[in-house]
Write a protein that holds these residues in place. Structure first.
Motif, PDB file in Angstrom:
ATOM      1  N   LYS A  45       2.965 123.393  13.457  1.00  0.00           N
ATOM      2  CA  LYS A  45       2.338 124.699  13.692  1.00  0.00           C
ATOM      3  C   LYS A  45       3.318 125.832  13.376  1.00  0.00           C
ATOM      4  O   LYS A  45       4.515 125.707  13.619  1.00  0.00           O
ATOM      5  N   PRO A  46       2.837 126.946  12.844  1.00  0.00           N
ATOM      6  CA  PRO A  46       3.719 128.067  12.506  1.00  0.00           C
ATOM      7  C   PRO A  46       4.199 128.790  13.758  1.00  0.00           C
ATOM      8  O   PRO A  46       3.435 128.950  14.719  1.00  0.00           O
ATOM      9  N   ILE A  47       5.448 129.229  13.745  1.00  0.00           N
ATOM     10  CA  ILE A  47       5.971 129.961  14.907  1.00  0.00           C
ATOM     11  C   ILE A  47       6.626 131.285  14.498  1.00  0.00           C
ATOM     12  O   ILE A  47       7.271 131.937  15.320  1.00  0.00           O
ATOM     13  N   GLY A  48       6.441 131.710  13.247  1.00  0.00           N
ATOM     14  CA  GLY A  48       6.976 132.990  12.805  1.00  0.00           C
ATOM     15  C   GLY A  48       8.479 133.089  12.985  1.00  0.00           C
ATOM     16  O   GLY A  48       9.231 132.203  12.564  1.00  0.00           O
ATOM     17  N   THR A  49       8.919 134.147  13.653  1.00  0.00           N
ATOM     18  CA  THR A  49      10.350 134.374  13.872  1.00  0.00           C
ATOM     19  C   THR A  49      10.788 133.931  15.264  1.00  0.00           C
ATOM     20  O   THR A  49      11.832 134.351  15.762  1.00  0.00           O
ATOM     21  N   SER A  50      10.008 133.085  15.903  1.00  0.00           N
ATOM     22  CA  SER A  50      10.277 132.661  17.286  1.00  0.00           C
ATOM     23  C   SER A  50      11.561 131.863  17.422  1.00  0.00           C
ATOM     24  O   SER A  50      11.994 131.176  16.491  1.00  0.00           O
ATOM     25  N   LEU A  51      12.139 131.935  18.614  1.00  0.00           N
ATOM     26  CA  LEU A  51      13.269 131.083  18.973  1.00  0.00           C
ATOM     27  C   LEU A  51      12.812 129.628  18.959  1.00  0.00           C
ATOM     28  O   LEU A  51      11.802 129.276  19.575  1.00  0.00           O
ATOM     29  N   ALA A  52      13.533 128.785  18.238  1.00  0.00           N
ATOM     30  CA  ALA A  52      13.208 127.360  18.200  1.00  0.00           C
ATOM     31  C   ALA A  52      14.392 126.599  17.613  1.00  0.00           C
ATOM     32  O   ALA A  52      15.295 127.190  17.014  1.00  0.00           O
ATOM     33  N   GLU A  53      14.379 125.288  17.792  1.00  0.00           N
ATOM     34  CA  GLU A  53      15.406 124.417  17.220  1.00  0.00           C
ATOM     35  C   GLU A  53      14.722 123.485  16.218  1.00  0.00           C
ATOM     36  O   GLU A  53      14.302 122.382  16.565  1.00  0.00           O
ATOM     37  N   ALA A  54      14.612 123.955  14.995  1.00  0.00           N
ATOM     38  CA  ALA A  54      13.907 123.169  13.973  1.00  0.00           C
ATOM     39  C   ALA A  54      14.550 121.808  13.764  1.00  0.00           C
ATOM     40  O   ALA A  54      13.862 120.820  13.460  1.00  0.00           O
ATOM     41  N   ASP A  55      15.870 121.730  13.958  1.00  0.00           N
ATOM     42  CA  ASP A  55      16.562 120.451  13.750  1.00  0.00           C
ATOM     43  C   ASP A  55      16.273 119.443  14.863  1.00  0.00           C
ATOM     44  O   ASP A  55      16.679 118.294  14.784  1.00  0.00           O
ATOM     45  N   MET A  56      15.569 119.897  15.911  1.00  0.00           N
ATOM     46  CA  MET A  56      15.214 118.991  17.012  1.00  0.00           C
ATOM     47  C   MET A  56      13.763 118.513  16.907  1.00  0.00           C
ATOM     48  O   MET A  56      13.253 117.892  17.837  1.00  0.00           O
ATOM     49  N   ALA A  57      13.115 118.807  15.784  1.00  0.00           N
ATOM     50  CA  ALA A  57      11.705 118.445  15.638  1.00  0.00           C
ATOM     51  C   ALA A  57      11.489 116.932  15.750  1.00  0.00           C
ATOM     52  O   ALA A  57      10.542 116.465  16.406  1.00  0.00           O
ATOM     53  N   MET A  71       6.934 136.859  16.870  1.00  0.00           N
ATOM     54  CA  MET A  71       7.605 135.827  17.657  1.00  0.00           C
ATOM     55  C   MET A  71       6.789 135.511  18.910  1.00  0.00           C
ATOM     56  O   MET A  71       6.147 136.399  19.489  1.00  0.00           O
ATOM     57  N   ILE A  72       6.797 134.251  19.293  1.00  0.00           N
ATOM     58  CA  ILE A  72       6.101 133.819  20.509  1.00  0.00           C
ATOM     59  C   ILE A  72       6.999 134.116  21.703  1.00  0.00           C
ATOM     60  O   ILE A  72       8.138 133.656  21.770  1.00  0.00           O
ATOM     61  N   LEU A  73       6.468 134.875  22.675  1.00  0.00           N
ATOM     62  CA  LEU A  73       7.272 135.268  23.835  1.00  0.00           C
ATOM     63  C   LEU A  73       6.679 134.825  25.161  1.00  0.00           C
ATOM     64  O   LEU A  73       7.301 134.990  26.208  1.00  0.00           O
ATOM     65  N   ASP A  74       5.467 134.266  25.125  1.00  0.00           N
ATOM     66  CA  ASP A  74       4.857 133.797  26.368  1.00  0.00           C
ATOM     67  C   ASP A  74       3.665 132.915  26.032  1.00  0.00           C
ATOM     68  O   ASP A  74       3.179 132.895  24.892  1.00  0.00           O
ATOM     69  N   ALA A  75       3.201 132.186  27.047  1.00  0.00           N
ATOM     70  CA  ALA A  75       1.950 131.438  26.913  1.00  0.00           C
ATOM     71  C   ALA A  75       0.803 132.378  27.269  1.00  0.00           C
ATOM     72  O   ALA A  75       0.968 133.324  28.039  1.00  0.00           O
TER      73      ALA A  75
END
Length: 398
Positions: A231-243, A291-295
């Motif tokens: 799923k796309p997450i734009g500029t959100s904080l994430a760890e792509a290497d942990m997918a 960026m995703i900042l909340d649910a």
């Protein structure tokens, strides 16, 4: 439970070496939050009521085995006196002649505070001789510092094996709450795990999928799982290497019969600041420049349903960027739902970790949770399924 409590030992006329955590925050020489001192008060009161003489052992800061005057515990004497309501004296060392003299001169009904245990390098080395020097000061050991129980230090582990030992009231409350939540819980059990990074909570997630019925993943961690699902997450904080790791956890959960709950809808914004313009979108519709900042509210409604179908809740970490409104909405709403169910006796709720306590306090829900642990690292290691040396030493005595 294998460990003993203050009720299991005869304290009358005995010096009770009491390990406490009074490593409180300080600004301009003044304590800014005395919660940790307030929480040891019941233990001290009970020791005194049972005729014992409490001698407090504690650390403060990181002096790294050297005497650092700015890290002396002496400044806490008036704060302790005010909160405990009894006279408090101070010893300029935690072992040796100064400590022995102070213990010998301690009047009934008073408390003695020993100098910072970490002024001695042997404390963090869990040195047997240093522990024996501490043991020489009293007849009974009481550990009331669950927050330091994940450290195998002389005053938390070795000392407990040298003399009759028990848990203080705060330690007792922590252990009873944690045992009720994960060791022998009422089912179904739901765990909420939030925070920024999957990499810091790998052991936690791997342990929980085998212990709980439902695992709710929120915060920046949820973004990594959304990436793992394509799923796309734009500029959100994430760890792509942990997918790949996230996918492995999803697979492990499925094998263990644990349902993992991720956001159904998301709150996105183009900037991370208070009052920023935002929109609520489906979890698979984050724009490239947002960026995703909340649910979102649908996610919260789903959580409410999970909470209502559960008997026990364990919570560690917020669901969004709770520090900045309006991105605190999901955390606040879910916390209030859990608090209401707890107050009505429908849910056993145990929460812990620095950000978690802060978030629950902000939401106004903390007072209605069954138990809030302020232990931080020890709480997290317990959730990871690790043996805590300070607790193991008490269990081995029990």
């Amino acid at each position: 439970m294998a460990w003993k409590s203050l009720d299991d030992l005869d304290l009358s006329g005995k010096v009770v070496l009491t390990r406490v955590d009074i490593n409180v925050p300080v600004a301009d020489g003044k304590v800014t939050d005395a919660t940790r001192i307030e929480r040891i008060a019941p233990t001290i009161a009970d020791i005194l009521a049972k005729g014992g003489k409490p001698v407090l052992m504690a650390h403060y800061g990181r002096p790294k085995g050297k005497v650092v005057p700015d890290l002396s515990l002496e400044f806490l004497v008036p704060v302790l006196q005010d909160i405990l309501g009894v006279p408090v004296t101070f010893a300029s060392d935690c072992i040796g002649s100064a400590a022995k003299q102070a213990v010998g001169e301690l009047p009934n009904g008073s408390v003695l505070l020993l100098e910072n245990t970490r002024f001695h390098a042997e404390e963090e080395a869990n040195d047997a001789r240093f522990a024996a020097s501490l043991a020489a000061l009293g007849q009974i050991y009481c550990n009331d510092a669950f927050s330091a129980a994940h450290r195998a230090h002389a005053s938390t582990e070795a000392l407990a094996r040298l003399m009759p030992a028990c848990a203080g009231r705060l330690m007792q409350a922590e252990l009873q709450a944690l045992e009720a939540a994960l060791s022998a819980p009422k089912r179904p059990v739901v765990a909420v795990v939030g925070g920024a990074k999957v990499s810091t909570k790998l052991e936690l997630l791997s342990n929980l999928v085998e212990k709980v019925d439902t695992l709710v993943i929120g915060g920046g961690m949820a973004n990594t799982f959304l990436v793992a699902q394509g799923k796309p997450i734009g500029t959100s904080l994430a760890e792509a290497d942990m997918a790949d790791t996230a996918r492995a956890i999803l697979t492990k959960a499925e094998s263990a019969g644990c349902t993992i709950v991720l956001p159904i809808d998301i709150v996105v914004a183009r900037e991370f600041k208070a009052g920023a313009a935002y929109e609520v979108l489906p979890a698979d519709a984050c724009p490239d420049d947002a960026m995703i900042l909340d649910a979102g509210p649908e996610s919260v409604a789903a959580l409410d349903a999970v909470f209502k179908a559960s008997a026990t809740l364990i919570w560690n970490g917020p669901l969004g960027a709770f520090e900045i409104p309006p991105f605190d909405m999901a955390t606040n709403a879910a916390a209030k739902c859990a608090a209401t169910l707890s107050r009505e006796g429908k849910l056993i709720s145990v929460a812990g970790g620095g950000d978690t306590v802060a978030a629950l306090n902000i939401s106004g829900a903390a007072d209605d949770f069954t138990y809030i642990s302020t232990a931080g690292g020890a709480f997290l290691e317990w959730m990871e399924g690790k043996t805590l040396p300070g607790v193991a030493a008490l269990n081995d005595q029990g």
